[in-house]
Design a protein around this motif. Structure first.
Motif, PDB file in Angstrom:
ATOM      1  N   THR A 166      -2.144 -57.323 -10.150  1.00 47.99           N
ATOM      2  CA  THR A 166      -3.156 -57.615 -11.600  1.00 47.99           C
ATOM      3  C   THR A 166      -3.559 -56.046 -12.104  1.00 47.99           C
ATOM      4  O   THR A 166      -4.655 -56.100 -12.718  1.00 47.99           O
ATOM      5  CB  THR A 166      -4.436 -57.974 -10.492  1.00 47.99           C
ATOM      6  N   GLU A 173       4.482 -44.740   1.347  1.00 51.22           N
ATOM      7  CA  GLU A 173       4.099 -45.623   2.406  1.00 51.22           C
ATOM      8  C   GLU A 173       3.691 -46.872   1.899  1.00 51.22           C
ATOM      9  O   GLU A 173       3.084 -46.947   0.508  1.00 51.22           O
ATOM     10  CB  GLU A 173       3.119 -44.805   3.360  1.00 51.22           C
ATOM     11  N   ILE A 210      -4.821 -57.251 -17.176  1.00 46.68           N
ATOM     12  CA  ILE A 210      -4.677 -56.499 -15.972  1.00 46.68           C
ATOM     13  C   ILE A 210      -5.863 -55.580 -15.763  1.00 46.68           C
ATOM     14  O   ILE A 210      -5.891 -54.510 -15.193  1.00 46.68           O
ATOM     15  CB  ILE A 210      -3.539 -55.603 -16.008  1.00 46.68           C
TER      16      ILE A 210
HETATM   17  C1  LIG Z   1      -9.847 -59.373 -14.478  1.00 47.39           C
HETATM   18  C2  LIG Z   1      -9.586 -58.182 -13.516  1.00 47.39           C
HETATM   19  C3  LIG Z   1     -10.765 -57.340 -13.362  1.00 47.39           C
HETATM   20  C4  LIG Z   1     -10.519 -56.090 -12.451  1.00 47.39           C
HETATM   21  N1  LIG Z   1     -11.469 -55.408 -12.199  1.00 47.39           N
HETATM   22  C5  LIG Z   1     -11.227 -54.143 -11.439  1.00 47.39           C
HETATM   23  C6  LIG Z   1     -12.590 -53.589 -11.092  1.00 47.39           C
HETATM   24  O1  LIG Z   1     -13.638 -54.050 -11.429  1.00 47.39           O
HETATM   25  N2  LIG Z   1     -12.338 -52.483 -10.380  1.00 47.39           N
HETATM   26  C7  LIG Z   1     -11.246 -52.138  -9.899  1.00 47.39           C
HETATM   27  O2  LIG Z   1     -11.011 -50.881  -9.474  1.00 47.39           O
HETATM   28  N3  LIG Z   1     -10.109 -52.696 -10.376  1.00 47.39           N
HETATM   29  C8  LIG Z   1     -10.127 -53.829 -10.966  1.00 47.39           C
HETATM   30  N4  LIG Z   1      -8.951 -54.787 -11.254  1.00 47.39           N
HETATM   31  C9  LIG Z   1      -7.714 -54.353 -11.170  1.00 47.39           C
HETATM   32  C10 LIG Z   1      -6.965 -54.656  -9.948  1.00 47.39           C
HETATM   33  O3  LIG Z   1      -7.722 -55.974  -9.684  1.00 47.39           O
HETATM   34  C11 LIG Z   1      -7.178 -53.734  -8.754  1.00 47.39           C
HETATM   35  O4  LIG Z   1      -6.659 -52.454  -8.954  1.00 47.39           O
HETATM   36  C12 LIG Z   1      -6.286 -54.259  -7.661  1.00 47.39           C
HETATM   37  O5  LIG Z   1      -6.839 -53.958  -6.149  1.00 47.39           O
HETATM   38  C13 LIG Z   1      -4.878 -54.239  -7.467  1.00 47.39           C
HETATM   39  O6  LIG Z   1      -4.494 -55.128  -6.515  1.00 47.39           O
HETATM   40  P1  LIG Z   1      -2.908 -55.911  -6.772  1.00 47.39           P
HETATM   41  O7  LIG Z   1      -2.657 -56.263  -5.191  1.00 47.39           O
HETATM   42  O8  LIG Z   1      -3.028 -56.609  -7.890  1.00 47.39           O
HETATM   43  O9  LIG Z   1      -2.120 -54.585  -7.036  1.00 47.39           O
HETATM   44  P2  LIG Z   1      -0.813 -54.362  -7.941  1.00 47.39           P
HETATM   45  O10 LIG Z   1      -1.076 -54.494  -9.398  1.00 47.39           O
HETATM   46  O11 LIG Z   1       0.212 -55.402  -7.434  1.00 47.39           O
HETATM   47  O12 LIG Z   1      -0.488 -52.837  -7.523  1.00 47.39           O
HETATM   48  C14 LIG Z   1      -1.232 -51.846  -8.164  1.00 47.39           C
HETATM   49  C15 LIG Z   1      -0.514 -50.498  -7.444  1.00 47.39           C
HETATM   50  O13 LIG Z   1      -0.906 -50.785  -6.209  1.00 47.39           O
HETATM   51  C16 LIG Z   1       0.151 -50.537  -5.302  1.00 47.39           C
HETATM   52  N5  LIG Z   1       0.445 -51.366  -4.185  1.00 47.39           N
HETATM   53  C17 LIG Z   1       0.074 -52.627  -4.053  1.00 47.39           C
HETATM   54  N6  LIG Z   1       0.092 -53.071  -2.845  1.00 47.39           N
HETATM   55  C18 LIG Z   1       0.236 -52.134  -2.213  1.00 47.39           C
HETATM   56  C19 LIG Z   1       0.340 -51.739  -0.611  1.00 47.39           C
HETATM   57  N7  LIG Z   1       0.143 -52.715   0.397  1.00 47.39           N
HETATM   58  N8  LIG Z   1       0.615 -50.557  -0.085  1.00 47.39           N
HETATM   59  C20 LIG Z   1       0.946 -49.209  -1.073  1.00 47.39           C
HETATM   60  N9  LIG Z   1       0.616 -49.770  -2.399  1.00 47.39           N
HETATM   61  C21 LIG Z   1       0.407 -50.965  -2.997  1.00 47.39           C
HETATM   62  C22 LIG Z   1       1.573 -50.673  -6.307  1.00 47.39           C
HETATM   63  O14 LIG Z   1       2.735 -50.348  -6.212  1.00 47.39           O
HETATM   64  C23 LIG Z   1       0.872 -50.662  -7.743  1.00 47.39           C
HETATM   65  O15 LIG Z   1       1.179 -49.235  -7.927  1.00 47.39           O
HETATM   66  C24 LIG Z   1      -9.190 -55.873 -12.215  1.00 47.39           C
HETATM   67  C25 LIG Z   1      -8.025 -56.541 -12.727  1.00 47.39           C
HETATM   68  C26 LIG Z   1      -8.191 -57.736 -13.271  1.00 47.39           C
HETATM   69  C27 LIG Z   1      -6.857 -58.585 -13.776  1.00 47.39           C
END
Ligand SMILES: Cc1cc2nc3c(=O)[nH]c(=O)nc-3n(C[C@H](O)[C@H](O)[C@H](O)COP(=O)(O)OP(=O)(O)OC[C@H]3O[C@@H](n4cnc5c(N)ncnc54)[C@H](O)[C@@H]3O)c2cc1C
Length: 310
Positions: free
Chosen positions: A55, A172, A211
């Motif tokens: 995301t 990590e 995203i």
């Molecule tokens: C509609 C929408 C609204 C959003 N609103 C916000 C908001 O208000 N505030 C905000 O901060 N973000 C927001 N986001 C961004 C996002 O949701 C967050 O950053 C979320 O925490 C990412 O999680 P993910 O599992 O999708 O990570 P991914 O997109 O899969 O990965 C993001 C990064 O984290 C790393 N990563 C993922 N899992 C791990 C793990 N277990 N260990 C180590 N590294 C890891 C990946 O390698 C990558 O570099 C939003 C996104 C969307 C689509």
């Protein structure tokens, strides 16, 4: 366990992206260790990338010539005011668990998509709250040595959209997280969480693949003196004094700007939406155009909040 040439498009919230040369999904710590061992045995000297729910990721249409491990480690348990969650749990499921158990502290994250592992790595935040405010301890594993590390909150070096897992611990994978919460009133926790979800539904372009926020908000001190009077009227505390980047993009007339099927959202200009068949390059062009326009009008250098996988 390792598969070849797996399309990442459907693992991306953006619905953009080509194949990963090597791909695996881990549903438990044990599976993750097995994946990492199998990868090591291949002897391939290619990069490893951990994927959560995709995301926050812009993935190249050429894909990624390396090993992508999708972290789907689940599990939620409670011990007093402490909950422990597998890093692959969705934030929405963690929030439901908090509500059911009358635990307060994470309500700000209502509607925040993605996994808790992704939220810890980027110290996700909104509405004045940040993931770091509730983190008690993080358990991670080194991709190369398989060594497990346990870090207390202060050792995670949290900062604005930052943690040690973006820096010296970038090798990590976060496997589980303990969150310290406070006893609360179930109906109130539910109401506050739902308010955030509804706010996002109303203000964010949730009807299109996206995203989240493309750029980081702008720290007050980054505003050149000659533009302070104009821009400071929009300043807010989230989680420290910032100028919302969406406002700056709006003032630069960027709302609705389009490249192919990628568009700077009319609803919220810090979101670049996929109207259907957007390509990686379309989004990159819009990002560069927005940066250049803001640089020319306000002499501010925008910084991406999104991550790239290419
Ligand atoms: C509609 C929408 C609204 C959003 N609103 C916000 C908001 O208000 N505030 C905000 O901060 N973000 C927001 N986001 C961004 C996002 O949701 C967050 O950053 C979320 O925490 C990412 O999680 P993910 O599992 O999708 O990570 P991914 O997109 O899969 O990965 C993001 C990064 O984290 C790393 N990563 C993922 N899992 C791990 C793990 N277990 N260990 C180590 N590294 C890891 C990946 O390698 C990558 O570099 C939003 C996104 C969307 C689509």
């Amino acid at each position: 366990m390792i598969q070849r040439d797996v399309s990442l498009r459907d693992y991306s919230n953006y619905k953009i992206g080509g194949p990963a040369s090597y791909f695996s999904e881990a549903n438990s710590k044990e599976e993750l260790i097995e994946c990492l061992k199998e990868w090591k045995e291949t002897g391939l000297q290619k990069p490893v990338f951990v994927l959560g729910k995709g995301t926050n990721l812009l993935i190249s249409d050429n894909g990624f010539d390396g090993f992508v491990i999708r972290n789907s480690i689940k599990g939620l348990s409670k011990n007093g005011n402490l909950i422990t969650t597998g890093a692959g749990e969705l934030m929405s499921d963690v929030l439901s668990f908090c509500t059911v158990n009358s635990l307060s502290g994470l309500e700000w994250a209502g509607g925040l998509p993605g996994t808790i592992g992704g939220a810890v790595r980027g110290n996700a935040g909104a509405f004045g709250g940040e993931t770091k405010d509730s983190v008690f301890e993080v358990l991670s594993i080194d991709i190369n040595t398989f060594e497990e590390k346990r870090r207390a909150n202060r050792d995670c070096l949290f900062d604005y959209r930052y943690s040690i897992f973006k820096g010296e611990a970038k090798n990590e994978i976060v496997i589980s997280v303990s969150l310290e919460l406070k006893p609360g009133e179930k109906d109130l926790i539910k109401k506050l969480t739902e308010e955030r979800i509804n706010y996002r539904r109303e203000k964010h372009p949730m009807e299109y693949p996206n995203i989240g926020s493309t750029f980081k908000n702008i720290r007050k001190e980054k505003i050149p003196v000659k533009f302070r009077e104009e821009l400071m009227q929009y300043a807010k505390d989230d989680p420290f004094p910032i100028i919302p980047v969406a406002k700056v993009l709006y003032l630069c007339g960027l709302k609705g700007e389009r490249e192919g099927d990628a568009q700077i959202s009319e609803k919220h200009p810090n979101f670049i939406i996929n109207l259907g068949n957007a390509k990686y390059e379309d989004v990159i062009k819009l990002i560069n155009f927005a940066k250049q326009t803001v640089r020319e009008k306000y002499e501010i250098e925008l910084e991406e909040e999104i991550m790239y996988l290419k």
